[in-house]
Design an enzyme around this catalytic site. Structure first.
Site, PDB file in Angstrom:
ATOM      1  N   ARG A 191     -24.360  26.992   1.623  1.00  0.00           N
ATOM      2  CA  ARG A 191     -25.608  26.925   1.863  1.00  0.00           C
ATOM      3  C   ARG A 191     -26.379  27.894   2.881  1.00  0.00           C
ATOM      4  O   ARG A 191     -27.376  28.282   2.566  1.00  0.00           O
ATOM      5  CB  ARG A 191     -25.672  25.500   2.891  1.00  0.00           C
ATOM      6  N   SER A 200     -23.603  16.187   5.384  1.00  0.00           N
ATOM      7  CA  SER A 200     -23.069  14.948   5.584  1.00  0.00           C
ATOM      8  C   SER A 200     -23.265  14.132   7.070  1.00  0.00           C
ATOM      9  O   SER A 200     -23.618  13.078   7.157  1.00  0.00           O
ATOM     10  CB  SER A 200     -21.523  14.620   5.197  1.00  0.00           C
TER      11      SER A 200
END
Ligand code: PNS
Length: 171
Positions: free
Chosen positions: A99, A136
């Site tokens: 990311r 998450s």
């Protein structure tokens, strides 16, 4: 390239905690499945970082529903070293999503260690920019504090999360 190497099906392992799976995970799974022959989404049973919020059964259920439209993807789980699991599965490559730059710093040493232990390389896919901030842990924090995470997780995941939140409220 010989005809033998051209016809070879690449078996890839996409490992993770998936606690819970996010749209970012699913995006990596879909793109890897499109590029590679066979993809095993491998849930780690004993994550080093912390106890998972979702049981292995819940994480398996969520992932299986998310990948139901992808015929060359299956969900498995493993304990212990990823390198041992990769060798046991006779996998050709490990897949990871990146990311942000800080992901790379961790993933580079992990990839080199895994290659030393298993002789299997790690293939990195850049996360779609729209998921670059989705993790998450952030999704869990926002959701369990009452925020809307419907744009960050697939529908089957939101359903399991909602059930979990309701059960936790009853305690
Ligand atoms: O989704 P995560 O939590 O970032 O996934 C991390 C995971 C499961 C890929 C990593 O913790 C892992 O590979 N665990 C297995 C144990 C292991 O092999 N450790 C040594 C890594 S070099």
């Amino acid at each position: 390239m010989s005809s033998e190497s051209r016809s070879r099906v690449t078996r890839a392992i996409y490992p993770g905690s998936f606690d819970p799976p996010t749209n970012g995970h699913l995006d990596v799974i879909e793109r890897a499945a499109g590029a590679l022959g066979e993809l095993i989404v491998a849930i780690v049973v004993n994550p080093q970082k912390r106890d998972p919020m979702f049981t292995l059964r819940e994480r398996e259920k969520m992932l299986k529903e998310c990948i139901a439209h992808l015929p060359n993807v299956r969900v498995e789980h493993f304990r212990g070293l990823l390198a041992d699991y990769v060798k046991a599965q006779d996998a050709d490559v490990i897949v990871k999503g990146l990311r942000v730059v800080s992901d790379f710093e961790i993933e580079m040493s992990t990839a080199l260690m895994n290659r030393s232990l298993s002789n299997v390389d790690t293939l990195f896919l850049m996360s779609d920019a729209k998921y670059s901030f989705v993790s998450s842990s952030l999704v869990k924090e926002v959701f369990f504090l009452g925020g809307d995470v419907s744009m960050f997780v697939p529908h089957p995941v939101l359903d399991v999360m909602t059930t979990k939140r309701t059960a936790l409220k009853r305690l």
